[in-house]
Design an enzyme around this catalytic site. Sequence first.
Site, PDB file in Angstrom:
ATOM      1  N   LYS A  80      -8.646  -1.557  -2.228  1.00 47.75           N
ATOM      2  CA  LYS A  80      -7.803  -0.906  -1.962  1.00 47.75           C
ATOM      3  C   LYS A  80      -7.051  -0.351  -2.910  1.00 47.75           C
ATOM      4  O   LYS A  80      -7.320  -1.432  -4.451  1.00 47.75           O
ATOM      5  CB  LYS A  80      -6.777  -1.323  -1.007  1.00 47.75           C
ATOM      6  CG  LYS A  80      -5.415  -0.754  -0.644  1.00 47.75           C
ATOM      7  CD  LYS A  80      -4.664  -1.847   0.101  1.00 47.75           C
ATOM      8  CE  LYS A  80      -3.418  -1.291   0.448  1.00 47.75           C
ATOM      9  NZ  LYS A  80      -2.730  -1.734   1.682  1.00 47.75           N
ATOM     10  N   SER A 155      -0.721   0.976   5.860  1.00 46.85           N
ATOM     11  CA  SER A 155      -1.052   1.122   4.325  1.00 46.85           C
ATOM     12  C   SER A 155      -3.174   1.060   3.917  1.00 46.85           C
ATOM     13  O   SER A 155      -3.319   2.381   3.192  1.00 46.85           O
ATOM     14  CB  SER A 155      -0.681   1.549   3.677  1.00 46.85           C
ATOM     15  OG  SER A 155      -0.828  -0.157   3.106  1.00 46.85           O
ATOM     16  N   SER A 179       0.324  -3.699   6.673  1.00 48.48           N
ATOM     17  CA  SER A 179      -0.338  -2.219   6.287  1.00 48.48           C
ATOM     18  C   SER A 179      -1.738  -3.627   6.434  1.00 48.48           C
ATOM     19  O   SER A 179      -3.154  -2.327   6.016  1.00 48.48           O
ATOM     20  CB  SER A 179      -0.207  -2.296   5.175  1.00 48.48           C
ATOM     21  OG  SER A 179       0.873  -1.317   5.457  1.00 48.48           O
TER      22      SER A 179
END
Lengths: 483, 97
Positions: A80, A155, A179
């Site tokens: 990420k 997210s 997330s």
Amino acid sequence: MAEPLHTLGAAELGRRLASRDLTSRALAEALLARAASRRELGAFNSLDADDLLRQADAADARRAGGRSLGPLDGIPVAIKDNIAVRGQPLTCSSRMLAGYVSPYDSAVAERLRAAGALLMGRLNMDEFAMGSSTETSATGLARNPWDPARTPGGSSGGSAACLASGQAPLALGSDTGGSIRQPASHCGLVGLKPTYGLVSRHGLVAFASSLDQIGPMARSVDDCELLLAALAGPDARDMTCLAADARAPRVLPADRKPRLGVPRALLEGVAPGVRKAFDDALGVYRAEGCELVDVDLPSAALAVPAYYVVATAEASSNLARYDGIRYGHRAARDGDIVALMSQSRAEGFGAEVKRRILLGTFVLSAGFADAYYGKALAARARIREEYLGALARVDALATPTVPSSAFRLGEKAADPLQMYLEDLFTIPANLAGLPALSVPSGLDGALPVGLHLVGPPLGEGLLLGLARRLERATGLAHRVAQP
Amino acid sequence: MPKGLDIDHVARLARLSLAPEERERYAAQLGQVLGHFAALASMGAGPADAGLRAPVADASLRADQPGQPLPPTDFLRNAPASRDGQVAVPRVVDDAS
């Protein structure tokens, strides 16, 4: 016909690498080709093919020399874009950090390198991890591989889109209020938020420091466990990271049936397809001999407001560092320093980040901090007590991961409150610092739905064991969306 | 809008310039979100040490020993502007002051 490499899980790939049926270079090339063919999903912000192939060649050389570093050696792990990898961009999907290159490795990057894993690309995400749909990303939308008109969640939406479309076998997400788990649910994956302190946050760009955790995402429980083992460990650079002697794991008791707590009062409003998958999952556990126990969590209704006060308060403080002076976007303006900072931040941050900074600033401001921040801390303490109390009577708490399956892109973008309510079931584990995971439990039409399990502190193994039982019954492991 | 929410004051504290349309939009949205937070106000007092109850299991500090910092060039690479090994910033003080 042999299964394509992009559909295989990490454990199977590890076996093939160990038996020399496969080279890491061949694997990396296959995944790069897959990523190129699914670019429209917007999973990656950037992907340095040359760097990945260099890492693959080094892994192959280690293995040829009899110096393999273990089961992850030679296997790509997609990262990420809020987790620092030396020499790679670190943008948090924000204009504020466009062009920023990390000067150092995060603790998890160090640990993955030590395990021989290949650090693959920079995954799309909601800007600064603030969002539940990856629509707040300044680098473009990410799409759900099971229905590209829908969100992959957020997210960590890029992580989920990447895994569900077979662009990598493993990925890292970060989880502040759900997330990792919400996108795992929306994309048919296993995603785990570890106990607060199990995994070092050193090198994770801070959003809300008392809630943030890095965790593993994968297409099966076994792969999720494999990645978690590589990530977890003490780190003196993160004062909230547990010391080695404070890491005694909690496991399922061998002398009695597992007990699963079900907070039925929270299930009102769950979409029918999601409710059916949840009831089916409970049926699996009942058939497996688990005891299902109704539990009461009266303060859970306070979780969403408490979370959005605490998280935005911490975010407003953490994001004060982006002043346009030392790094990040700087507005083209001379003169007043406050005006320069204010304009740099106005230009660098997107709408959701600004909204949360404003909210966090307000709830911490003189005259309002007691009414909002103080109350939120009290609610947080109460929620933690209630969850720990319930987990003294049961081994884990079960709910759906998200009240509904993946929504259409744009459907909730104009209504922040509706978006915040996506996190209803996932937020309490962050507030209480408890481990929690999402595992595929069924389908709502063609869309994946996840079961959410929350466990006691250091109960990751216990949760993974329970998830494995459901995975065996549903057969929903290792699914990759076509084409 | 909740009593006391002065969006201009909050934006100044947050060091955020807001365009007029943003000002209106954020004031309305924050009002709606804060309205949802009203449930917090109705709860009684929490534990006195609630603020210290974040789930930090081991807050011990690492040994205070000198280490090798990263070279300044690594950091200057990310600065918006640099000159002579320093971060360059716009002039913020008048010569006359």
